[in-house]
Design a protein around this motif. Structure first.
Motif, PDB file in Angstrom:
ATOM      1  N   ASP A 180       0.810  -1.217   0.000  1.00 24.58           N
ATOM      2  CA  ASP A 180       0.000   0.000   0.000  1.00 24.58           C
ATOM      3  C   ASP A 180       0.847   1.272   0.000  1.00 24.58           C
ATOM      4  O   ASP A 180       0.324   2.378   0.141  1.00 24.58           O
ATOM      5  N   SER A 181       2.179   1.138  -0.172  1.00 23.33           N
ATOM      6  CA  SER A 181       3.058   2.305  -0.158  1.00 23.33           C
ATOM      7  C   SER A 181       2.926   3.102  -1.442  1.00 23.33           C
ATOM      8  O   SER A 181       2.581   2.563  -2.501  1.00 23.33           O
ATOM      9  N   LEU A 182       3.228   4.400  -1.331  1.00 24.08           N
ATOM     10  CA  LEU A 182       3.212   5.264  -2.498  1.00 24.08           C
ATOM     11  C   LEU A 182       4.392   4.937  -3.416  1.00 24.08           C
ATOM     12  O   LEU A 182       5.419   4.418  -2.972  1.00 24.08           O
ATOM     13  N   GLU A 183       4.235   5.245  -4.682  1.00 25.16           N
ATOM     14  CA  GLU A 183       5.303   5.013  -5.644  1.00 25.16           C
ATOM     15  C   GLU A 183       6.536   5.819  -5.248  1.00 25.16           C
ATOM     16  O   GLU A 183       6.433   6.950  -4.786  1.00 25.16           O
ATOM     17  N   ARG A 184       7.713   5.227  -5.447  1.00 26.04           N
ATOM     18  CA  ARG A 184       8.943   5.939  -5.108  1.00 26.04           C
ATOM     19  C   ARG A 184       9.858   6.030  -6.327  1.00 26.04           C
ATOM     20  O   ARG A 184       9.829   5.206  -7.225  1.00 26.04           O
ATOM     21  N   ARG A 185      10.674   7.088  -6.322  1.00 25.35           N
ATOM     22  CA  ARG A 185      11.674   7.283  -7.360  1.00 25.35           C
ATOM     23  C   ARG A 185      13.026   6.852  -6.790  1.00 25.35           C
ATOM     24  O   ARG A 185      13.341   7.153  -5.640  1.00 25.35           O
ATOM     25  N   VAL A 186      13.818   6.176  -7.595  1.00 24.65           N
ATOM     26  CA  VAL A 186      15.077   5.596  -7.126  1.00 24.65           C
ATOM     27  C   VAL A 186      16.261   6.425  -7.622  1.00 24.65           C
ATOM     28  O   VAL A 186      16.306   6.840  -8.784  1.00 24.65           O
ATOM     29  N   PHE A 187      17.224   6.660  -6.718  1.00 24.78           N
ATOM     30  CA  PHE A 187      18.440   7.409  -7.029  1.00 24.78           C
ATOM     31  C   PHE A 187      19.651   6.612  -6.549  1.00 24.78           C
ATOM     32  O   PHE A 187      19.511   5.662  -5.772  1.00 24.78           O
ATOM     33  N   TYR A 188      20.828   7.039  -6.989  1.00 27.57           N
ATOM     34  CA  TYR A 188      22.053   6.430  -6.464  1.00 27.57           C
ATOM     35  C   TYR A 188      23.153   7.473  -6.380  1.00 27.57           C
ATOM     36  O   TYR A 188      23.200   8.419  -7.159  1.00 27.57           O
ATOM     37  N   ASP A 189      24.035   7.291  -5.382  1.00 27.57           N
ATOM     38  CA  ASP A 189      25.213   8.133  -5.191  1.00 27.57           C
ATOM     39  C   ASP A 189      26.446   7.242  -5.224  1.00 27.57           C
ATOM     40  O   ASP A 189      26.439   6.124  -4.684  1.00 27.57           O
ATOM     41  N   VAL A 190      27.503   7.736  -5.827  1.00 27.34           N
ATOM     42  CA  VAL A 190      28.750   6.974  -5.922  1.00 27.34           C
ATOM     43  C   VAL A 190      29.658   7.326  -4.740  1.00 27.34           C
ATOM     44  O   VAL A 190      29.791   8.499  -4.368  1.00 27.34           O
ATOM     45  N   LEU A 191      30.269   6.295  -4.151  1.00 25.61           N
ATOM     46  CA  LEU A 191      31.238   6.472  -3.068  1.00 25.61           C
ATOM     47  C   LEU A 191      32.604   6.035  -3.604  1.00 25.61           C
ATOM     48  O   LEU A 191      33.002   4.875  -3.434  1.00 25.61           O
ATOM     49  N   PRO A 192      33.335   6.931  -4.259  1.00 22.46           N
ATOM     50  CA  PRO A 192      34.563   6.529  -4.962  1.00 22.46           C
ATOM     51  C   PRO A 192      35.609   5.886  -4.059  1.00 22.46           C
ATOM     52  O   PRO A 192      36.210   4.869  -4.415  1.00 22.46           O
ATOM     53  N   ALA A 193      35.841   6.475  -2.886  1.00 21.72           N
ATOM     54  CA  ALA A 193      36.888   5.950  -2.007  1.00 21.72           C
ATOM     55  C   ALA A 193      36.568   4.541  -1.519  1.00 21.72           C
ATOM     56  O   ALA A 193      37.464   3.741  -1.263  1.00 21.72           O
ATOM     57  N   SER A 194      35.274   4.246  -1.409  1.00 21.34           N
ATOM     58  CA  SER A 194      34.850   2.936  -0.918  1.00 21.34           C
ATOM     59  C   SER A 194      34.543   1.962  -2.050  1.00 21.34           C
ATOM     60  O   SER A 194      34.166   0.814  -1.790  1.00 21.34           O
ATOM     61  N   ASN A 195      34.644   2.436  -3.301  1.00 23.55           N
ATOM     62  CA  ASN A 195      34.375   1.590  -4.465  1.00 23.55           C
ATOM     63  C   ASN A 195      32.986   0.964  -4.365  1.00 23.55           C
ATOM     64  O   ASN A 195      32.803  -0.236  -4.594  1.00 23.55           O
ATOM     65  N   ALA A 196      31.998   1.801  -4.017  1.00 25.24           N
ATOM     66  CA  ALA A 196      30.636   1.304  -3.822  1.00 25.24           C
ATOM     67  C   ALA A 196      29.632   2.351  -4.298  1.00 25.24           C
ATOM     68  O   ALA A 196      29.986   3.504  -4.566  1.00 25.24           O
ATOM     69  N   VAL A 197      28.391   1.915  -4.397  1.00 19.43           N
ATOM     70  CA  VAL A 197      27.292   2.788  -4.793  1.00 19.43           C
ATOM     71  C   VAL A 197      26.192   2.681  -3.744  1.00 19.43           C
ATOM     72  O   VAL A 197      25.858   1.582  -3.281  1.00 19.43           O
ATOM     73  N   LEU A 198      25.638   3.825  -3.346  1.00 19.13           N
ATOM     74  CA  LEU A 198      24.548   3.874  -2.377  1.00 19.13           C
ATOM     75  C   LEU A 198      23.242   4.136  -3.125  1.00 19.13           C
ATOM     76  O   LEU A 198      23.118   5.132  -3.837  1.00 19.13           O
ATOM     77  N   ILE A 199      22.283   3.233  -2.984  1.00 16.14           N
ATOM     78  CA  ILE A 199      21.000   3.346  -3.683  1.00 16.14           C
ATOM     79  C   ILE A 199      19.920   3.695  -2.667  1.00 16.14           C
ATOM     80  O   ILE A 199      19.861   3.111  -1.578  1.00 16.14           O
ATOM     81  N   PHE A 200      19.065   4.668  -3.006  1.00 21.17           N
ATOM     82  CA  PHE A 200      18.010   5.089  -2.094  1.00 21.17           C
ATOM     83  C   PHE A 200      16.791   5.523  -2.890  1.00 21.17           C
ATOM     84  O   PHE A 200      16.861   5.734  -4.110  1.00 21.17           O
ATOM     85  N   GLY A 201      15.673   5.656  -2.213  1.00 20.27           N
ATOM     86  CA  GLY A 201      14.440   6.038  -2.878  1.00 20.27           C
ATOM     87  C   GLY A 201      13.696   7.127  -2.128  1.00 20.27           C
ATOM     88  O   GLY A 201      13.851   7.283  -0.906  1.00 20.27           O
ATOM     89  N   ILE A 202      12.895   7.900  -2.857  1.00 21.34           N
ATOM     90  CA  ILE A 202      12.090   8.979  -2.290  1.00 21.34           C
ATOM     91  C   ILE A 202      10.700   8.899  -2.906  1.00 21.34           C
ATOM     92  O   ILE A 202      10.547   8.543  -4.083  1.00 21.34           O
ATOM     93  N   SER A 203       9.703   9.229  -2.131  1.00 19.30           N
ATOM     94  CA  SER A 203       8.336   9.255  -2.646  1.00 19.30           C
ATOM     95  C   SER A 203       8.250  10.091  -3.917  1.00 19.30           C
ATOM     96  O   SER A 203       8.744  11.222  -3.965  1.00 19.30           O
ATOM     97  N   GLU A 204       7.598   9.546  -4.938  1.00 21.01           N
ATOM     98  CA  GLU A 204       7.429  10.275  -6.197  1.00 21.01           C
ATOM     99  C   GLU A 204       6.656  11.568  -5.974  1.00 21.01           C
ATOM    100  O   GLU A 204       6.937  12.594  -6.612  1.00 21.01           O
ATOM    101  N   ASN A 205       5.696  11.550  -5.060  1.00 19.53           N
ATOM    102  CA  ASN A 205       4.927  12.772  -4.776  1.00 19.53           C
ATOM    103  C   ASN A 205       5.804  13.874  -4.210  1.00 19.53           C
ATOM    104  O   ASN A 205       5.649  15.060  -4.558  1.00 19.53           O
ATOM    105  N   ILE A 206       6.746  13.510  -3.333  1.00 21.06           N
ATOM    106  CA  ILE A 206       7.646  14.506  -2.751  1.00 21.06           C
ATOM    107  C   ILE A 206       8.592  15.049  -3.809  1.00 21.06           C
ATOM    108  O   ILE A 206       8.835  16.254  -3.891  1.00 21.06           O
TER     109      ILE A 206
END
Length: 265
Positions: A96-122
């Protein structure tokens, strides 16, 4: 530049007017910064309050720092086309959750990517107010900054970051991120248990690994006092010293993770 921190039930809005000012080297005079803080109401109402102070004609970019769930993936396994599927697998939403938009940030020093989401309405609400909106996870600046905090290249260390509704724990070997997790608790005993257990699973044993605590000063000091019964070395990150006594560090209401993003750009 405009910065906005989107918390659980609070919004911090900061304007940096320096881009249009001629300044000498060093910290800007305090009056060149403006801020508004709105809290303790549902996000839609807070957005309405923020819209009243936003210069609608401005084309200045807005950086939105988002507190919320995020997940890590090694750079070698990252595929931009699979971001949404990865987030849905690791952090599934209720039906029943609202639709969310997905983003990602790169962490170069850690050789990793952080993925997160935010409500599409927001997302849509902010994009109606600003022409250039950039979303970034609150954890991104924290993890990037912690990765560089080391005395030598093979040093193991653990960081505990206290947020308003949760605790982030990250362990590093040099600038390599060994692991990261968020725990939805603010109880001292729970924080100590989760942080020490998490660190131990990554071979960052409390008896030999330094622990650093960041966040709201009084909460950090209280946690540090109790944590010293279990950890050999505990240090509290002093916000003003961390950011060279920048004028914004005197505003106690601005969260550490928000300051980290603003002052690390």
């Amino acid at each position: 530049m405009h910065y906005l921190h989107l918390g659980d039930q609070q919004i911090h809005y900061v304007i940096d007017q320096s881009s249009s000012l001629l300044t000498t080297d060093g910290a800007l005079p305090f009056q060149h910064w403006q801020w508004d803080i709105h809290r303790d109401q549902p996000i839609p109402l807070l957005l309405q309050q923020v819209s009243d102070v936003v210069p609608h004609e401005s084309r200045t970019p807005l950086h939105i720092v988002v507190n919320g769930a995020a997940t890590l993936i090694p750079m070698a396994d990252f595929d931009e086309t699979h971001c949404e599927a990865h987030l849905d697998f690791t952090l599934p939403q209720r039906t029943d959750s609202l639709e969310r938009r997905v983003f990602y940030d790169v962490l170069p020093a850690s050789n990793a990517v952080l993925i997160f989401g935010i409500s599409e309405n927001i997302c849509a609400a902010f994009e109606r107010l600003w022409s250039n909106v950039y979303f970034v996870s609150a954890q991104t600046g924290i993890l990037r900054r912690f990765a560089t905090r080391q005395e030598h290249s093979r040093e193991k260390r653990c960081f505990i970051h206290l947020r308003s509704q949760a605790v982030d724990v990250a362990c590093f070997l040099g600038n390599h991120l060994l692991g990261y997790n968020t725990f939805d608790t603010l109880q001292t005993a729970d924080i100590i248990y989760y942080a020490c257990q998490f660190a131990t699973t990554l071979d960052c044993f409390p008896a030999s690994t330094p622990f650093y605590i960041s966040g709201q000063a009084t909460l950090c000091e209280a946690l540090a006092q109790s944590l010293r019964d279990y950890v050999s070395k505990v240090d509290v990150v002093q916000t003003q010293e961390e950011f060279a006594h920048h004028p914004l560090t005197t505003v106690a209401q601005l969260p550490f993770e928000f300051l980290t993003h603003i002052l690390s750009l």
